[in-house]
Design an enzyme around this catalytic site. Structure first.
Site, PDB file in Angstrom:
ATOM      1  N   GLY A 150       1.498  -8.486   9.086  1.00  0.00           N
ATOM      2  CA  GLY A 150       0.305  -7.923   8.487  1.00  0.00           C
ATOM      3  C   GLY A 150       0.550  -6.448   8.196  1.00  0.00           C
ATOM      4  O   GLY A 150       1.299  -5.781   8.921  1.00  0.00           O
ATOM      5  N   CYS A 151      -0.053  -5.915   7.125  1.00  0.00           N
ATOM      6  CA  CYS A 151       0.194  -4.508   6.780  1.00  0.00           C
ATOM      7  C   CYS A 151      -0.380  -3.572   7.843  1.00  0.00           C
ATOM      8  O   CYS A 151       0.253  -2.572   8.214  1.00  0.00           O
ATOM      9  CB  CYS A 151      -0.369  -4.187   5.406  1.00  0.00           C
ATOM     10  SG  CYS A 151      -2.088  -4.675   5.132  1.00  0.00           S
ATOM     11  N   ASN A 152      -1.550  -3.880   8.369  1.00  0.00           N
ATOM     12  CA  ASN A 152      -2.108  -3.077   9.457  1.00  0.00           C
ATOM     13  C   ASN A 152      -1.243  -3.197  10.708  1.00  0.00           C
ATOM     14  O   ASN A 152      -1.000  -2.207  11.409  1.00  0.00           O
ATOM     15  CB  ASN A 152      -3.528  -3.541   9.795  1.00  0.00           C
ATOM     16  CG  ASN A 152      -4.513  -3.298   8.679  1.00  0.00           C
ATOM     17  OD1 ASN A 152      -4.320  -2.431   7.838  1.00  0.00           O
ATOM     18  ND2 ASN A 152      -5.583  -4.073   8.653  1.00  0.00           N
ATOM     19  N   THR A 155       1.902  -1.054  10.533  1.00  0.00           N
ATOM     20  CA  THR A 155       1.636   0.370  10.730  1.00  0.00           C
ATOM     21  C   THR A 155       1.482   0.700  12.208  1.00  0.00           C
ATOM     22  O   THR A 155       2.099   1.644  12.711  1.00  0.00           O
ATOM     23  CB  THR A 155       0.364   0.785   9.962  1.00  0.00           C
ATOM     24  OG1 THR A 155       0.405   0.271   8.634  1.00  0.00           O
ATOM     25  CG2 THR A 155       0.240   2.296   9.909  1.00  0.00           C
TER      26      THR A 155
END
Length: 343
Positions: A150-152, A155
């Site tokens: 997932g992009c979140n 990060t």
């Protein structure tokens, strides 16, 4: 590889599909041989995304019309809960990078808990490798199926995993306060992502129940060697691209910065800023870079760790190409050295 790897993008009419096309268009080791989008089948990619109309691309088609003999690697950019069925039907001798959430969680019971349905491809789940490239490079290199993060989750993982591994922070004192651009919600029309609903505003969403929490808990606990349950709150920014995570941790700030700098010193896409500096989303826009900063809190023994990346590139499609380069035996930075767009 003497010849360019033949690439099929399943679900090319979404934002991540378009980003894959943008990046592969100048990639010296890949060429696109098939693009699918069931509802837009028969149309040109230029009609769906006019910014790509200058490229010579295959006409969009249905997945069942793709000839596997023309494909070395599939990028699967389909909605969650769709990839399991689609990938199960693909030839077992083809490489696959999945950009959905369908294979990210190793425990099928955890998947069922967070996604509300039983996993339907357990045999594939067992072979899937988590696609956080900087932490699973060796496994990805030999994998057939890689599950993009997932992009979140990417990060937050970049900010926290090296600190847990180094014992530089208290595992029970992790707060991830994250802001993300609206493209992370996908291209399908939704009331909550209409211009009038997002512009001139700023709000938290999926509070205490965002599905990327499961990825944080999976990866944090693995590295820490014990259960880790962070606090995570995402917020929606009125901008197209970019994620900025502010992570509040307990530990000595200088040691935290040193741990991050040491872990990422040889990573081509990870940039640790000088101690005391914080990054900005505009400094990574359109690139495969992640910038990380550490600032000491006013309270002794606490720090703020900042991480920013482009959710469509480093957080998704750029990460997918990074992984595909490894799977195909190409230099891992191939096609990804583009500088960020500014302003």
């Amino acid at each position: 590889m003497a010849d360019k790897a033949r690439i099929a993008i399943l679900g090319a009419s979404g934002y991540t599909g378009a980003e894959l096309v943008r990046l592969i268009a100048t990639h010296p080791g890949m060429r696109i041989t098939a693009l699918t989008a069931d509802r837009r089948a028969g149309e040109s990619m230029g009609a769906v995304f006019p910014h790509l109309r200058h490229l010579d691309l295959p006409t969009l088609c249905r997945i069942e019309d793709v000839n596997p003999d023309d494909v070395d690697l599939y990028f699967c950019a389909l909605p969650h809960a769709t990839s399991q069925e689609v990938i199960s039907a693909l030839p077992r001798d083809r490489k696959i990078v999945d950009l959905s959430a369908d294979f990210r969680l190793r425990d099928p019971q955890v998947y069922a808990e967070w996604y509300g349905r039983a996993h339907s491809a357990l045999d594939l789940q067992e072979e899937a490798v988590y696609g956080l490239t900087e932490f699973y490079r060796d496994e990805i290199r030999g994998a057939r199926l890689v599950a993009g993060t997932g992009c979140n989750a990417a990060t937050g993982n970049y900010a926290v995993l090296p600190l847990l591994a180094a014992g530089a922070i208290d595992p029970d004192e992790i707060i991830i306060d994250l802001k993300t651009g609206v493209s992370g919600a996908g291209r399908a029309p939704k009331e909550g992502t209409l211009f009038a609903e997002v512009s001139e505003g700023f709000h938290a969403y999926n509070i205490a129940r965002h599905r990327h929490i499961a990825e944080f808990e999976q990866e944090f606990s693995k590295v820490a060697g014990r259960p880790v349950t962070p606090t995570f709150v995402p917020h929606l920014l009125p901008q197209n691209r970019g994620i900025l995570a502010t992570v509040y941790v307990k530990g000595e700030p200088a040691a935290i910065h040193a741990a991050l700098a040491a872990r990422y010193q040889d990573e081509p896409f990870m940039v640790v800023l000088p101690f005391g500096e914080a990054p900005a989303t505009r400094h990574v826009r359109g690139s495969n870079f992640c910038h990380i900063g550490v600032v000491a809190d006013r309270r002794p023994g606490r720090a703020m760790v900042f991480a920013t990346l482009d959710n469509l590139t480093k957080g998704s499609s750029g990460q997918a190409i990074h992984n595909a380069n490894l799977m195909l035996g190409l230099p891992e930075t191939t096609g990804l050295d583009l500088a960020p767009m500014f302003p």
